[in-house]
Design a protein around this motif. Structure first.
Motif, short mmCIF file in Angstrom:
data_model
loop_
_atom_site.label_atom_id
_atom_site.label_comp_id
_atom_site.label_asym_id
_atom_site.label_seq_id
_atom_site.Cartn_x
_atom_site.Cartn_y
_atom_site.Cartn_z
N LEU A 132 31.13 38.10 40.15
CA LEU A 132 29.85 37.41 40.18
C LEU A 132 29.92 36.10 40.98
N LEU A 133 31.06 35.44 40.92
CA LEU A 133 31.26 34.21 41.70
C LEU A 133 31.14 34.50 43.20
N ALA A 134 31.54 35.70 43.60
CA ALA A 134 31.46 36.08 45.02
C ALA A 134 30.03 36.04 45.54
N PHE A 180 28.10 33.80 45.14
CA PHE A 180 27.84 32.41 45.51
C PHE A 180 28.85 31.89 46.53
N GLY A 181 29.56 32.83 47.18
CA GLY A 181 30.43 32.47 48.29
C GLY A 181 31.85 32.11 47.94
N LEU A 182 32.26 32.30 46.69
CA LEU A 182 33.61 32.00 46.24
C LEU A 182 34.21 33.24 45.59
N THR A 183 35.52 33.24 45.42
CA THR A 183 36.15 34.42 44.81
C THR A 183 37.04 34.11 43.62
N ASP A 184 37.24 32.83 43.30
CA ASP A 184 38.01 32.51 42.11
C ASP A 184 37.80 31.04 41.76
N ARG A 185 38.14 30.69 40.53
CA ARG A 185 37.98 29.33 40.03
C ARG A 185 39.26 28.55 40.30
N SER A 186 39.54 28.30 41.59
CA SER A 186 40.82 27.71 41.94
C SER A 186 40.76 27.20 43.38
N ILE A 187 41.95 26.95 43.93
CA ILE A 187 42.08 26.65 45.36
C ILE A 187 41.60 27.87 46.14
N GLU A 188 40.82 27.63 47.18
CA GLU A 188 40.34 28.74 48.00
C GLU A 188 40.33 28.34 49.47
N GLU A 189 40.70 29.31 50.30
CA GLU A 189 40.67 29.09 51.75
C GLU A 189 39.40 29.70 52.31
N ILE A 190 38.61 28.90 53.02
CA ILE A 190 37.38 29.38 53.65
C ILE A 190 37.39 28.96 55.11
N ASP A 191 37.52 29.94 56.01
CA ASP A 191 37.56 29.67 57.45
C ASP A 191 38.61 28.63 57.81
N ASN A 202 28.52 25.56 45.54
CA ASN A 202 28.49 27.00 45.28
C ASN A 202 28.86 27.29 43.82
N TYR A 203 29.89 26.63 43.36
CA TYR A 203 30.31 26.83 41.97
C TYR A 203 29.25 26.30 41.00
N LYS A 204 28.64 25.19 41.35
CA LYS A 204 27.56 24.64 40.51
C LYS A 204 26.44 25.66 40.38
N GLU A 205 26.09 26.32 41.49
CA GLU A 205 25.04 27.34 41.45
C GLU A 205 25.47 28.52 40.58
N PHE A 206 26.74 28.85 40.62
CA PHE A 206 27.26 29.95 39.80
C PHE A 206 27.10 29.65 38.31
N VAL A 207 27.58 28.47 37.85
CA VAL A 207 27.49 28.18 36.42
C VAL A 207 26.03 27.99 35.98
N THR A 208 25.19 27.50 36.89
CA THR A 208 23.76 27.39 36.57
C THR A 208 23.15 28.77 36.35
N TYR A 209 23.49 29.69 37.22
CA TYR A 209 22.98 31.07 37.11
C TYR A 209 23.50 31.73 35.84
N SER A 220 33.59 40.20 48.61
CA SER A 220 34.18 40.77 47.39
C SER A 220 35.59 40.23 47.24
N PRO A 221 36.01 39.83 46.05
CA PRO A 221 37.39 39.36 45.87
C PRO A 221 38.38 40.48 46.14
N ALA A 222 39.52 40.13 46.72
CA ALA A 222 40.50 41.14 47.08
C ALA A 222 41.91 40.68 46.72
N SER A 223 42.75 41.64 46.44
CA SER A 223 44.15 41.37 46.15
C SER A 223 44.95 41.19 47.44
#
Length: 572
Positions: free
Chosen positions: A266-268, A270-281, A292-299, A368-371
């Motif tokens: 579900l976090l995905a 909102f543009g994120l894939t985990d509640r942690s350090i994340e690499e974006i571009d 993005n995370y704020k929008e997730f917890v609001t939703y 989508s989050p991926a391994s």
């Protein structure tokens, strides 16, 4: 004949100031042909270019690389790994057969898996170490331990030895350059070998979300939601329109246990894939303080407050979740397979579609989050080992299709045997004594590849050569469920897959700086997420929450991970 060693390439990539640049390396590879193959497989060679017999520095006479036996005369080694309590490793046919194939007899120390990390730490502290560590993982043999004990010379660096002694694993590294990057420490050494996943579900970071197919059918839902608004509307229908048909409003649209399995999917949206350090571009961010995370917890608070998310999400255990599923009360839920929760059969569960990735106003791109499809630190060699070369030749077998199958189901006659069906074909059937209602318990007595990570690679294309084991020779192998999983994965995960953060190593100095901060951040964010979603903490206090995280040193925490990421990315 010119040879470019894997170790040399790793050093070129990881050392800061080198006269030879990456372009020179590529030219060298092109001149050589294919890395490690055309340039030589290492070891002594005869006129044909095939590796011949030789001896390692210990004087132990080795066999031909890539062939059995590994050594000409029997030798003994000790091995330590986590036991699962199903059988002693000395009694497992996999190890017994390997002793016959290789001429290497192993003596085992196998503390229970629950205590293994503690026992391994004690072994390092006391110096009473085995020759081989097998079935470890990053929780028991941590990245910091690898670098620390590697620098001390207690763990043997493997990069030179890999090229000389591991043709199967070397080929994997050629074809998957990111694997070498992810198992190489900042000092340019490889101290452990990985478990590599390449099956249909290997890309799953955890069990997916599944819709209750019976409910979709009852509500005549023809197309799955593709936006957060459409998703909300469907959950409302699950709550209000009695899809389980019992005349009661007892439906739970969405459930989980502490949101841990549901969050990434579900976090995905909102543009994120985990509640942690994340690499974006190429930029490292700390996800829990982003908009993005704020929008997730609001939703999610909206879902919770309207009873679209299970009110018991933070208080129930997995058994309670499954009980609700078997009572047909859940519309959407996480699990490795849907029938684990619903209690249906495999065939019946193909009506339960996998969650389709959503978009939202803040994130128009479907992800989508991926391994990473890699489990590190599953095999290491200590300085006490009488022949590291022989140990690596022993384990290299498991990185071949045949060896992977052998490690999965054991040798012929233990768990399976050949039988002829009515068509005159040789098929694999379970041996007498295997409990057909619980085949995994029988398999766990044959191989250590049960409940732990092991050094191997799964080859999805090898199924034709190594067919599944069946109960009776004339049984038709039903691939309906596996075909369903593959199709759902290809449609709903693979096109949108994103790894949160690559597997990489922090330096010892970097690890020391982030260790305490990481623990504090994780604890605080975990608590606050639950409070935001349940409404205990109003979202109006978001700025205060961010300020608290900033005061905990998150800026330096992100900077250190950015530095590590840049170092990792620069090796491409």
């Amino acid at each position: 004949m010119f040879k470019t060693a894997l170790a040399d390439l790793i050093k070129i990539f990881f050392e800061g100031e080198k006269e030879m640049k990456k372009t020179n390396v590529l030219v060298g590879l092109l001149a050589c042909g294919v890395l490690l193959t055309a340039c030589g497989s290492g070891g002594n060679t005869d006129g044909s270019g095939n590796a011949s017999n030789g001896s390692d520095n210990s004087g132990i006479e080795l066999g031909t690389v890539g062939e059995f036996p590994v050594v000409k005369e029997k030798i003994s080694m000790t091995m330590m790994g986590p036991g699962t309590g199903m059988a002693e490793w000395k009694d497992m046919p996999v190890f017994q057969s390997m002793a016959e194939k290789t001429n290497i007899d192993l003596t085992f120390t196998t503390p229970p898996s629950a205590d293994f990390a503690t026992k391994l730490n004690l072994a390092f502290a006391s110096g009473d170490l085995p020759d081989i560590l097998f079935g470890t993982d990053t929780n028991s043999l941590t990245p910091a331990m690898e670098m620390d004990y590697g620098n001390q010379g207690i763990l043997v660096p493997l990069e030179d030895l890999i090229q000389e002694n591991m043709p199967n694993f070397s080929k994997i590294l050629e074809e998957n350059p990111d694997i070498a990057k992810s198992i190489t420490t900042p000092d340019g050494h490889i101290y452990s070998l990985p478990m590599i996943h390449r099956g249909e579900t290997a890309i799953w970071p955890r069990g997916p979300l599944w819709y209750n197919g019976e409910w979709l059918e009852a509500l005549d839902v023809k197309e799955l939601p593709k936006t957060t608004d459409e998703f909300y509307d469907l959950l409302v229908r699950f709550r209000d329109e009695d899809p389980n048909g019992n005349g009661k409003q007892d439906e739970i649209p969405l459930t989980d246990v502490k949101m841990d399995s549901t969050r990434p999917w579900l976090l995905a949206a909102f543009g994120l894939t985990d509640r942690s350090i994340e690499e974006i571009d190429g930029k490292v961010v700390y996800a829990p303080i982003t908009e993005n995370y704020k929008e997730f917890v609001t939703y999610m608070n909206k879902l919770y407050s309207e009873k679209l998310l299970d009110p018991e999400v933070y208080s129930q255990a997995d058994e309670q979740k499954k009980a609700k599923g078997q009572n047909n009360q859940i519309g959407l839920f996480p699990d490795w397979f849907s029938f684990f929760t619903t209690g249906r059969t495999e065939k019946e569960s193909v009506m339960d579609p996998m969650f389709y990735p959503l978009t939202s106003e803040i994130n128009p791109d479907r992800i989508s989050p991926a391994s990473t499809r890699l489990g590190r630190a599953t095999f290491a060699i200590t300085s006490d080992n009488p022949s590291p070369a022989a140990a690596l030749r022993w384990v290299d077998y498991f990185y071949s299709p045949e060896g992977n199958d052998f490690l999965s189901v054991g040798p012929e006659g233990a768990f399976w045997e050949y039988a002829e069906n009515d068509k005159g074909e040789q098929v694999r059937v379970f041996t007498e004594g295997v409990d057909l209602d619980n085949t995994e318990e029988s398999r766990a007595k044959v191989t250590p590849n049960y409940g732990i990570t092991v050094p191997t690679m799964a080859f999805p294309d090898s199924k034709a050569d190594f067919p599944p084991v069946i109960a009776n020779a004339n049984d038709e192998v039903d691939t309906t469920f596996n075909d369903f999983l593959a199709a759902e994965t290809q449609e709903k995960i693979e096109p949108f897959a994103k790894v949160t953060f690559p597997l990489l190593y922090l330096t010892t100095e970097e690890s020391d700086k982030v260790r305490d901060v990481a623990t504090d951040l994780k604890t605080y964010v975990e608590q606050m997420e639950a409070k935001f979603i349940t409404g205990v903490e109003p979202i109006e206090n978001w700025d205060k929450y961010v300020q608290t995280i900033e005061s905990m040193g998150v800026e330096d925490y992100v900077a250190i991970h950015q530095q590590a990421y840049d170092r990792w990315a620069s090796t491409e």
